[in-house]
Motif scaffolding. Structure first.
Motif, PDB file in Angstrom:
ATOM      1  N   ILE A 386      -5.580  32.251  21.439  1.00  0.00           N
ATOM      2  CA  ILE A 386      -5.671  32.579  20.046  1.00  0.00           C
ATOM      3  C   ILE A 386      -4.396  32.601  19.481  1.00  0.00           C
ATOM      4  O   ILE A 386      -4.585  31.759  18.010  1.00  0.00           O
ATOM      5  N   GLY A 387      -2.566  32.478  20.314  1.00  0.00           N
ATOM      6  CA  GLY A 387      -1.640  32.166  19.579  1.00  0.00           C
ATOM      7  C   GLY A 387      -1.110  33.553  19.535  1.00  0.00           C
ATOM      8  O   GLY A 387      -1.413  34.376  19.884  1.00  0.00           O
ATOM      9  N   GLU A 388      -1.427  33.541  18.549  1.00  0.00           N
ATOM     10  CA  GLU A 388       0.289  34.568  18.075  1.00  0.00           C
ATOM     11  C   GLU A 388      -1.221  35.776  17.790  1.00  0.00           C
ATOM     12  O   GLU A 388      -2.053  35.832  17.193  1.00  0.00           O
ATOM     13  N   ILE A 389      -1.235  36.857  18.599  1.00  0.00           N
ATOM     14  CA  ILE A 389      -1.807  38.028  18.622  1.00  0.00           C
ATOM     15  C   ILE A 389      -0.809  39.257  17.710  1.00  0.00           C
ATOM     16  O   ILE A 389      -1.202  40.096  17.261  1.00  0.00           O
ATOM     17  N   ILE A 390       0.435  39.443  17.969  1.00  0.00           N
ATOM     18  CA  ILE A 390       1.633  40.587  18.065  1.00  0.00           C
ATOM     19  C   ILE A 390       2.766  40.406  17.096  1.00  0.00           C
ATOM     20  O   ILE A 390       3.181  38.736  17.549  1.00  0.00           O
ATOM     21  N   GLY A 391       3.174  39.660  16.330  1.00  0.00           N
ATOM     22  CA  GLY A 391       4.613  39.865  16.015  1.00  0.00           C
ATOM     23  C   GLY A 391       5.438  41.343  15.314  1.00  0.00           C
ATOM     24  O   GLY A 391       5.215  42.052  14.721  1.00  0.00           O
ATOM     25  N   GLY A 392       6.336  41.428  15.786  1.00  0.00           N
ATOM     26  CA  GLY A 392       7.206  42.372  15.783  1.00  0.00           C
ATOM     27  C   GLY A 392       8.809  41.996  15.989  1.00  0.00           C
ATOM     28  O   GLY A 392       9.383  40.770  15.405  1.00  0.00           O
ATOM     29  N   SER A 393       9.732  43.172  15.571  1.00  0.00           N
ATOM     30  CA  SER A 393      11.249  42.533  15.724  1.00  0.00           C
ATOM     31  C   SER A 393      11.800  44.245  15.801  1.00  0.00           C
ATOM     32  O   SER A 393      11.025  44.908  16.012  1.00  0.00           O
TER      33      SER A 393
END
Ligand code: 4AD
Ligand code: MG
Length: 465
Positions: A386-393
């Motif tokens: 699926i690739g990116e499932i979560i993005g954060g920082s």
């Protein structure tokens, strides 16, 4: 007693009991011996229950023998052990009352056969009656419950952030503008050439693209918080993984660094998958049979394997050395595309990967600048398939550096004074991430198109139901 089909099949009701079940007919089969077998589903669990309807029923010839897929009935009878395979119990019907007939059985869209996903999207109001969408809907519910349970157990507080906002949290310009229809209800403005939305609130407003900025304020008071709600993005990308309306889960933690956030994302996802395997085994077995053979083992492997962590700079080097022919260029300073993300998690490590420290110019203004001055403390979780499932920082908690980044991105300060306050009054290192709920559902259910992970998908050109 009136009972759900799930309860009737559970073994908790003793054989010999009188029960009433209510639901929708899946199939009817008549035997030569003057009996009909009716499979009835009420969606309470994966399995329908079999009703054995004898010819002696007063409405047998007039009604029971005319039942077709989709008819709604209320049936009362005796719960008995079943000789049929795959079910422990069935009901010897003593009364069958038809609540709703299917007008034209020939054209009823949900026939007892496999339908294409494309076709089912056109009947989104009826597709919950299929085995697959019943299963996906129950799994989605199970995941939502597990999200709240996990955070509650970990001491997080659920915060409801606004849907109507004035800020573009991601700075990507993918906003839906809010407007009113009724001029008479406008508290501000004059008739003629007014911007209805702007005049209602006294300023321009939009549907939220993320609750993050609002929830940061709560993290800087309650320490561990999260949002879970609908999110809107007017991105004109007709892909299998983008929706214009989706649900996002965004935890935000005070005193957390990137390492802690990566750890949280791993623990969190594994908890969710374990919950589905434990609570929706029947639905997952069907998914494994019909959608993806390895659906269950894939989740088990996900739970068992520690996440790999890769620096963006190293990821670029790996991709460049891969010998792979990619459609999009691979170059330090460019964002990773789905094909790159999938290669990293599928071909390179074969399990989930956390990519950290992206170039500052491709990430949102609020991300914390690293000491090298050219990367930010960002992290994306990439899942195989699926690739990116979560993005954060980690967020920029230093006011001067935040101001510099806002200036660099051309963001007007006056809209963000309240956000700047958080850096002026007791600032601390903090951060969080966003998990796209439908991408999660796709991943768990092995769905290849995100339009099938939400009841009524909203995509460019599509808002029918
Ligand atoms: O990477 P994104 O844009 O990050 C944020 O919105 C941050 N404010 C999150 C945070 O740090 N609190 O989006 C987060 C996730 C993505 O990884 C993806 O799973 C999902 O949201 N997502 C979408 N899902 C469906 N359709 C879309 N158009 C999506 N855009 C993002
Ligand atoms: Mg992202």
């Amino acid at each position: 007693t009136i009972t759900s089909v799930q309860e009737a099949l559970s073994g908790r009701i003793p054989a010999g009991s009188q029960v009433t079940v209510r639901g929708w007919v899946r199939t009817r089969r008549d035997s030569k011996a003057g009996l009909s077998f009716v499979n009835l589903s009420d969606g309470s669990g994966f399995h329908p229950i079999q009703l054995v309807a004898p010819a002696a029923l007063p409405n047998y010839d007039s009604e029971v023998r005319h039942l077709t897929a989709g008819c709604a009935i209320v049936a009362t009878g005796t719960l008995v052990a079943s000789q049929g395979q795959g079910q422990a119990f069935e009901i010897q019907a003593e009364a069958v009352e038809v609540s709703g007939w299917v007008d034209d059985p020939e054209t009823y869209p949900i026939q007892p056969k496999a339908h294409s996903m494309e076709f089912l999207r056109e009947v989104a109001h009826l597709r919950p009656r299929t085995n697959l969408f019943g299963a996906v809907t129950r799994i989605r519910h199970c995941l939502a419950q597990a999200v709240h349970r996990y955070f509650h157990e970990q001491g997080f507080v659920w915060v409801n952030t606004p849907i109507i906002t004035t800020s573009d949290a991601e700075g990507a310009g993918q906003l839906f503008r809010v407007s009113t229809l009724d001029l008479a209800n406008l508290p501000y403005g004059e008739e003629g050439g007014v911007d209805f939305g702007r005049d209602f609130f006294g300023k321009e407003t939009f549907l939220t693209v993320s609750g993050q900025l609002n929830v940061e304020a709560y993290a800087l008071a309650l320490s561990k918080v999260y949002t879970f709600g609908p999110t809107f993005r007017a991105e004109n990308s007709n892909t299998a993984r983008h929706l214009a309306e989706f649900w996002m889960i965004e935890p935000e933690v005070a005193f957390a660094d990137l390492d802690a956030l990566a750890g949280l994302s791993e623990q969190f996802l594994k908890y969710l998958f374990a919950a589905v395997l434990a609570e929706r085994a029947d639905d997952m077995a069907f998914i494994a049979e019909r959608v993806e053979k390895s659906a269950v083992s894939r989740l088990e492997a996900f739970i068992a394997a520690p996440f790999e962590r890769i620096d963006y700079t190293d990821a670029i080097a790996l991709l460049q050395k891969s010998g792979q022919k990619f459609e999009y260029p691979v170059e330090w300073g460019l964002d990773l595309q789905t094909e790159h993300e999938r290669w990293l998690s599928e071909q390179h490590v074969g399990r989930p990967v956390v990519v950290t420290n992206y170039p500052e110019q491709i990430k949102a203004f609020y991300m914390r600048i690293n000491d090298d001055g050219r990367t930010v403390a960002a992290m994306d979780v990439l899942a195989p398939g699926i690739g990116e499932i979560i993005g954060g920082s980690q967020r920029e908690e230093r006011l001067d550096l935040l101001d510099a980044r806002m200036a660099q991105f051309g963001i007007e300060r006056e809209h963000y004074e309240w956000y700047r306050d958080l850096r002026r009054y007791g600032t601390v290192p903090h951060g969080g991430f966003g998990l796209g709920f439908e991408r999660l559902v796709c991943y768990v259910c092995g769905l290849s198109n995100i339009r099938d992970a939400i009841p009524y998908p909203r995509t460019p050109g599509h808002a029918t139901f």
